[in-house]
Structure formats: structure tokens, C-alpha cells
Design a protein around this motif. Structure first.
Motif, PDB file in Angstrom:
ATOM      1  N   THR A  55       0.847  -1.169   0.000  1.00 10.81           N
ATOM      2  CA  THR A  55       0.000   0.000   0.000  1.00 10.81           C
ATOM      3  C   THR A  55       0.883   1.219   0.000  1.00 10.81           C
ATOM      4  N   LEU A  56       0.757   2.023  -1.015  1.00  8.59           N
ATOM      5  CA  LEU A  56       1.635   3.168  -1.135  1.00  8.59           C
ATOM      6  C   LEU A  56       1.211   4.261  -0.172  1.00  8.59           C
ATOM      7  N   VAL A  57       2.160   5.121   0.159  1.00  4.05           N
ATOM      8  CA  VAL A  57       1.920   6.135   1.167  1.00  4.05           C
ATOM      9  C   VAL A  57       0.836   7.115   0.714  1.00  4.05           C
ATOM     10  N   THR A  58      -0.054   7.446   1.632  1.00  2.00           N
ATOM     11  CA  THR A  58      -1.080   8.450   1.363  1.00  2.00           C
ATOM     12  C   THR A  58      -0.811   9.669   2.213  1.00  2.00           C
ATOM     13  N   ARG A  59      -1.473  10.748   1.883  1.00  2.00           N
ATOM     14  CA  ARG A  59      -1.226  11.976   2.627  1.00  2.00           C
ATOM     15  C   ARG A  59      -1.604  11.820   4.106  1.00  2.00           C
ATOM     16  N   SER A  60      -2.633  11.029   4.373  1.00  2.00           N
ATOM     17  CA  SER A  60      -3.098  10.896   5.753  1.00  2.00           C
ATOM     18  C   SER A  60      -2.110  10.157   6.638  1.00  2.00           C
ATOM     19  N   CYS A  61      -1.215   9.368   6.049  1.00  2.00           N
ATOM     20  CA  CYS A  61      -0.280   8.598   6.877  1.00  2.00           C
ATOM     21  C   CYS A  61       1.111   9.210   6.900  1.00  2.00           C
ATOM     22  N   LEU A  62       1.279  10.393   6.349  1.00  9.00           N
ATOM     23  CA  LEU A  62       2.608  10.993   6.310  1.00  9.00           C
ATOM     24  C   LEU A  62       3.206  11.269   7.678  1.00  9.00           C
ATOM     25  N   PRO A  63       2.431  11.664   8.692  1.00  8.95           N
ATOM     26  CA  PRO A  63       3.053  11.867  10.000  1.00  8.95           C
ATOM     27  C   PRO A  63       3.732  10.615  10.523  1.00  8.95           C
ATOM     28  N   ARG A  64       3.183   9.432  10.189  1.00  5.53           N
ATOM     29  CA  ARG A  64       3.812   8.184  10.627  1.00  5.53           C
ATOM     30  C   ARG A  64       5.029   7.853   9.777  1.00  5.53           C
ATOM     31  N   ILE A  65       4.938   8.117   8.478  1.00  2.00           N
ATOM     32  CA  ILE A  65       6.018   7.788   7.565  1.00  2.00           C
ATOM     33  C   ILE A  65       7.217   8.703   7.778  1.00  2.00           C
ATOM     34  N   TYR A  66       6.961   9.941   8.133  1.00  2.00           N
ATOM     35  CA  TYR A  66       8.054  10.890   8.328  1.00  2.00           C
ATOM     36  C   TYR A  66       8.206  11.185   9.814  1.00  2.00           C
ATOM     37  N   PRO A  67       9.018  10.429  10.530  1.00  2.00           N
ATOM     38  CA  PRO A  67       9.223  10.679  11.950  1.00  2.00           C
ATOM     39  C   PRO A  67      10.124  11.886  12.155  1.00  2.00           C
ATOM     40  N   ARG A  68      10.545  12.100  13.383  1.00  2.00           N
ATOM     41  CA  ARG A  68      11.410  13.221  13.699  1.00  2.00           C
ATOM     42  C   ARG A  68      12.631  13.228  12.777  1.00  2.00           C
ATOM     43  N   GLY A  69      12.949  14.407  12.267  1.00  2.00           N
ATOM     44  CA  GLY A  69      14.068  14.500  11.341  1.00  2.00           C
ATOM     45  C   GLY A  69      13.640  14.381   9.903  1.00  2.00           C
ATOM     46  N   CYS A  70      12.328  14.277   9.629  1.00  2.00           N
ATOM     47  CA  CYS A  70      11.845  14.161   8.265  1.00  2.00           C
ATOM     48  C   CYS A  70      10.788  15.227   8.016  1.00  2.00           C
ATOM     49  N   LEU A  71      10.207  15.202   6.828  1.00  2.00           N
ATOM     50  CA  LEU A  71       9.256  16.231   6.462  1.00  2.00           C
ATOM     51  C   LEU A  71       7.964  16.128   7.252  1.00  2.00           C
ATOM     52  N   HIS A  72       7.423  17.256   7.662  1.00  2.00           N
ATOM     53  CA  HIS A  72       6.142  17.296   8.337  1.00  2.00           C
ATOM     54  C   HIS A  72       5.002  17.329   7.333  1.00  2.00           C
ATOM     55  N   LEU A  73       3.830  16.935   7.770  1.00  2.00           N
ATOM     56  CA  LEU A  73       2.649  16.935   6.919  1.00  2.00           C
ATOM     57  C   LEU A  73       2.336  18.326   6.395  1.00  2.00           C
ATOM     58  N   THR A  74       2.467  19.337   7.246  1.00  2.00           N
ATOM     59  CA  THR A  74       2.145  20.695   6.812  1.00  2.00           C
ATOM     60  C   THR A  74       3.051  21.143   5.686  1.00  2.00           C
ATOM     61  N   THR A  75       4.333  20.802   5.771  1.00  2.00           N
ATOM     62  CA  THR A  75       5.272  21.156   4.708  1.00  2.00           C
ATOM     63  C   THR A  75       4.871  20.497   3.407  1.00  2.00           C
ATOM     64  N   LEU A  76       4.489  19.222   3.487  1.00  2.00           N
ATOM     65  CA  LEU A  76       4.136  18.494   2.283  1.00  2.00           C
ATOM     66  C   LEU A  76       2.861  19.037   1.659  1.00  2.00           C
ATOM     67  N   LYS A  77       1.908  19.428   2.497  1.00  2.00           N
ATOM     68  CA  LYS A  77       0.682  19.987   1.949  1.00  2.00           C
ATOM     69  C   LYS A  77       0.946  21.293   1.216  1.00  2.00           C
ATOM     70  N   LEU A  78       1.851  22.111   1.766  1.00  2.00           N
ATOM     71  CA  LEU A  78       2.219  23.346   1.089  1.00  2.00           C
ATOM     72  C   LEU A  78       2.852  23.048  -0.253  1.00  2.00           C
ATOM     73  N   ALA A  79       3.710  22.016  -0.262  1.00  6.81           N
ATOM     74  CA  ALA A  79       4.362  21.641  -1.518  1.00  6.81           C
ATOM     75  C   ALA A  79       3.341  21.162  -2.535  1.00  6.81           C
TER      76      ALA A  79
ATOM     77  N   LEU B  51      17.398  16.962   8.779  1.00  6.38           N
ATOM     78  CA  LEU B  51      16.959  16.288   7.560  1.00  6.38           C
ATOM     79  C   LEU B  51      15.639  16.858   7.047  1.00  6.38           C
ATOM     80  N   GLU B  52      14.762  17.211   7.973  1.00  2.02           N
ATOM     81  CA  GLU B  52      13.475  17.795   7.573  1.00  2.02           C
ATOM     82  C   GLU B  52      13.701  19.031   6.709  1.00  2.02           C
ATOM     83  N   GLU B  53      14.565  19.895   7.180  1.00  2.00           N
ATOM     84  CA  GLU B  53      14.853  21.134   6.448  1.00  2.00           C
ATOM     85  C   GLU B  53      15.479  20.846   5.089  1.00  2.00           C
ATOM     86  N   VAL B  54      16.425  19.932   5.043  1.00  2.00           N
ATOM     87  CA  VAL B  54      17.124  19.624   3.793  1.00  2.00           C
ATOM     88  C   VAL B  54      16.181  18.988   2.781  1.00  2.00           C
ATOM     89  N   GLU B  55      15.380  18.044   3.225  1.00  2.46           N
ATOM     90  CA  GLU B  55      14.436  17.406   2.319  1.00  2.46           C
ATOM     91  C   GLU B  55      13.423  18.410   1.775  1.00  2.46           C
TER      92      GLU B  55
END
Length: 397
Positions: free
Chosen positions: A4-28, A231-235
Motif C-alpha cells: 500500500t503506497l503512502v497516502t497523505r493521511s499517513c505521512l506523520p507516521r512515515i516521516y518521523p522526527r528529522g523528516c518532512l512534516h505533513l504541513t510542509t508536504l501539503k504546502l508543496a 533532515l526535515e529542512e534539507v528534504e
């Protein structure tokens, strides 16, 4: 050597500390909806894919097994990378882990142990498909960024080191420990190891020595270093590049890495580099000579490495040294073809199955190598591992 490929609703779980936040991804997403690709269903959760702002993202997602690379994972990653490479809109590919503990700890070699005909077919197919993926990462037409956060060994190196950008963090641990299980540093090890400075590749390939944190950059394996909490910032910066290409991706990573490196310690092996360069020279006659030089040197460092080598498969040590000698003159494609011949011949022998039993199955760490001395492994024995397979069995890249 490693849905099952990643969906927007599960991004907080997929991106833990040090990775992209959901809000950043939604803006993108909001800034680039016209190029957004919807995730599609897949067979298992071992690998997840996402697509944001013309950036394809591969997420290794088998945390309990430290993302040990299986055939099914390879068979998902390869076609997706080929699709992105040729779709005319994707500009960047990032590969990373959903867990901070490991990027990829190696190939799922336990699955390769069956000595039945089905086991033989699996071994043939696994290494063939894995090496095809290694070759693709080394010849990819899009910028390819590997975030090698956490444990990265064997097959994990194959997923990263051949690409143009390898980002290490303070938690990165790199090693090619194959001689301890009766194998050799494959997944293109014969290409990247001999090209490391100061004969570090020979040292790493024979001993399985582990490099950690900034040392991965100092050794020449990582191209950049970024603390995990950045990593969050760099990604985010990578994904927001207006027109991603090699130069623009490099510029983002260079800026992020340069400021981080200044606060990091020097290479922990710096004082030993002259010794490593001399004792592990790729121009040394043979492994026996390396043993003799380590004994005669007598330093604490040399004695420790000698003790390590004495535990390894004698066949693997001699096979590794020969592959590195040959690999320094070959391109990646020819190295992988050579390694495929080697690995198929290794699978017909004793030490690989015994090494995996000892280290990973029974965990007694008392392998019974055959032969159990370097003297018992002849040049003729080693040459046989490089023998060409039948035309139908050889690796085609």
C-alpha cells in the motif's frame, strides 16, 4: 549481498522526527497540484512510494528487519525508478527509510538458504535483480539522493553508494561485513571499494570495519553530512527546488553539509591512514602477505585487525582481495557481471551457508570454514569463482 503506497493521511507516521512534516508536504502539494501523482495500491508494505513536486520518494519500510532487502522489494523499486526516469516530468528521486534506526542493513539472506531447487532459483533471481538495481542507481539519468541514516550495510550500500548523492548523519553506520559470513563485498563493492583513498576499500572489504557518523564522509563513501535533526529542512529544500538537476541538488546539499561539517570531529582513522595505506595496499602480493605485515607491525591497531581477519572465511578473504584487484580496472557494469559469476559459484560452495548459520541462525559465532586456513585455498580455487557462466545464466545489463 539486500504494498500500500503512502497516502497523505499517513505521512506523520512515515516521516518521523528529522523528516518532512505533513504541513510542509501539503504546502508543496498546493504549489504543484498539476504534477501530483496519486499513490496506487501495491502488494505489501515493505516499500512505499510517494510523489511530491516532481520528486519521486522511495521509502524502505521493513523496520523490524532493519529494511533487509528482499526480492519483492527490489522488484518494486526497479520498475518505479524506471517509470520516473522516463515519464518526462520527474526531476529528482530520493530514497530513504521510514525508520531512523536503519536505512538498509543488507540483503535478506536468510531467505536464500534453502538448498532445494526452489532455493537455487531464488538465489539466481535475487542476485540478478538486485545487481540490475545496483547498476540502475549507478547510471540513473535523474538526480538520485540516498539518505543513509542509521545502519547501512551490504545491500544498503548497493542502494546508495553508486548514486551521485549520499547523505550521512551522526547515526549512520556503514560496513561491508560479508567476509564474516563466507561471502564477499558484492552489490558493486568491487567497483567502489578499490576507488576509496588510502586503500581504505581493501581494509573495509577484508575486515568488515564499521564507519560511523562523519567518518562515512571522511572515508569518501558519503558525499554530504547532515545532522538527523536537520533532515526535515534539507528534504524540504530539495523538494522545493524549482528546477531540480544535478547542479541545483548539489547546491542545496553543499550548503547544508558545509555548515554541519565544521562542528564535527576529524576522521577517527586519521592517525592510522598511513598504516592502512601500507598494510592493506591493493598492490600487495596476496592476503598472506597482509597477514605477515600485520604481525610484523605489532601495533595495537594492526594486532586488532589481524585478530579480526583470523575469524573470517579464508576463502572469502582471498576472493575479496582478488575481486578488488580486478574491480579497480572495471566499470560498474562489468564489476556487477563479475560479481554475479562469483556469487553463483559461492552459492555452490560451503562457507556461505556455514557463515550464515553461525552468525545469523544459530548465532554461535563459531563457523567451521572449509578450508579453514589461507594455505588451504589455492589460486586455482579462487580463479574458479570467476569462471564465466553459461550464456543463459550470465547477468545481462
Amino acid at each position: 549481498m539486500f504494498r500500500t503506497l503512502v497516502t497523505r493521511s499517513c505521512l506523520p507516521r512515515i516521516y518521523p522526527r528529522g523528516c518532512l512534516h505533513l504541513t510542509t508536504l501539503k504546502l508543496a502539494e498546493a504549489s504543484n497540484k498539476d504534477v501530483q501523482e496519486k499513490p496506487s495500491a501495491s502488494l505489501t508494505d515493505e516499500v512505499k512510494f510517494d510523489y511530491i513536486n516532481k520528486t519521486g520518494i522511495i521509502l524502505l519500510n521493513k523496520p523490524k528487519a532493519l529494511n533487509a532487502l528482499s526480492l519483492s522489494m527490489v522488484q518494486q523499486i526497479y520498475p518505479k525508478m524506471k517509470e520516473w526516469e522516463s515519464d518526462g516530468k520527474t526531476e529528482l528521486v530520493i530514497i530513504k527509510s521510514t525508520s531512523p534506526k536503519a536505512f538498509c542493513a543488507g540483503g535478506d539472506i536468510k531467505a536464500l538458504l534453502s538448498k532445494t531447487s526452489d532455493g537455487e532459483r531464488l538465489r539466481n533471481e535475487f542476485f540478478r535483480e538486485e545487481y540490475k538495481l545496483n547498476n540502475l542507481t549507478g547510471n540513473y539519468r535523474l538526480p538520485y539522493v540516498a539518505i543513509i541514516n542509521g545502519i547501512t550495510m551490504g545491500g544498503g550500500c548497493g542502494l546508495s553508494v553508486h548514486g551521485p548523492f549520499r547523505v550521512a548523519t551522526e547515526t549512520t553506520t556503514i560496513a561491508m561485513p560479508e567476509t564474516a559470513i563466507g561471502l564477499f563485498p558484492d552489490v558493486g563493492g568491487s567497483h567502489f571499494l578499490p576507488r576509496l583513498p588510502n586503500n581504505l576499500g581493501v581494509f573495509l572489504g577484508l575486515t568488515g570495519y564499521r564507519l560511523r557518523g562523519i567518518d562515512v564522509l571522511h572515508a569518501g563513501i558519503a558525499t554530504h553530512f547532515v545532522p538527523s535533526d536537520r533532515l526535515e529542512e534539507v528534504e524540504r529544500r530539495l523538494i522545493e527546488i524549482p528546477k531540480a538537476n544535478y547542479n541545483s541538488v548539489k547546491e542545496v546539499l553543499d550548503k547544508s553539509s558545509q555548515s554541519a561539517i565544521q562542528s564535527q570531529p576529524p576522521f577517527s582513522l586519521q592517525e592510522q591512514l598511513p598504516l592502512i595505506n601500507r598494510l592493506f595496499s591493493i598492490n600487495t602480493k596476496d592476503v598472506e602477505t597482509i597477514f605477515e605485515q600485520l604481525k610484523s607491525d605489532g601495533s595495537e591497531f594492526a594486532s586488532k585487525q589481524l585478530s579480526t581477519l583470523e575469524k573470517m572465511s579464508p576463502t572469502s578473504l582471498k576472493l575479496t582481495f582478488e575481486q578488488l584487484k580486478r574491480g579497480q580496472k572495471l566499470d560498474l557494469k562489468d564489476c556487477l557481471i563479475m560479481e554475479y559469476r562469483m556469487v553463483q559459484n559461492v552459492m555452490n560452495g560451503h562457507d556461505f551457508f556455514e557463515g550464515v548459520r553461525s552468525v545469523l541462525i544459530d548465532k554461535d559465532n563459531k563457523p567451521q570454514w572449509k578450508p579453514n586456513t589461507l594455505k588451504g585455498v589455492s589460486d586455482k580455487d579462487i580463479e574458479a569463482y570467476f569462471a564465466k557462466l553459461s550464456s543463459s545464466d550470465d547477468l545481462r545489463l
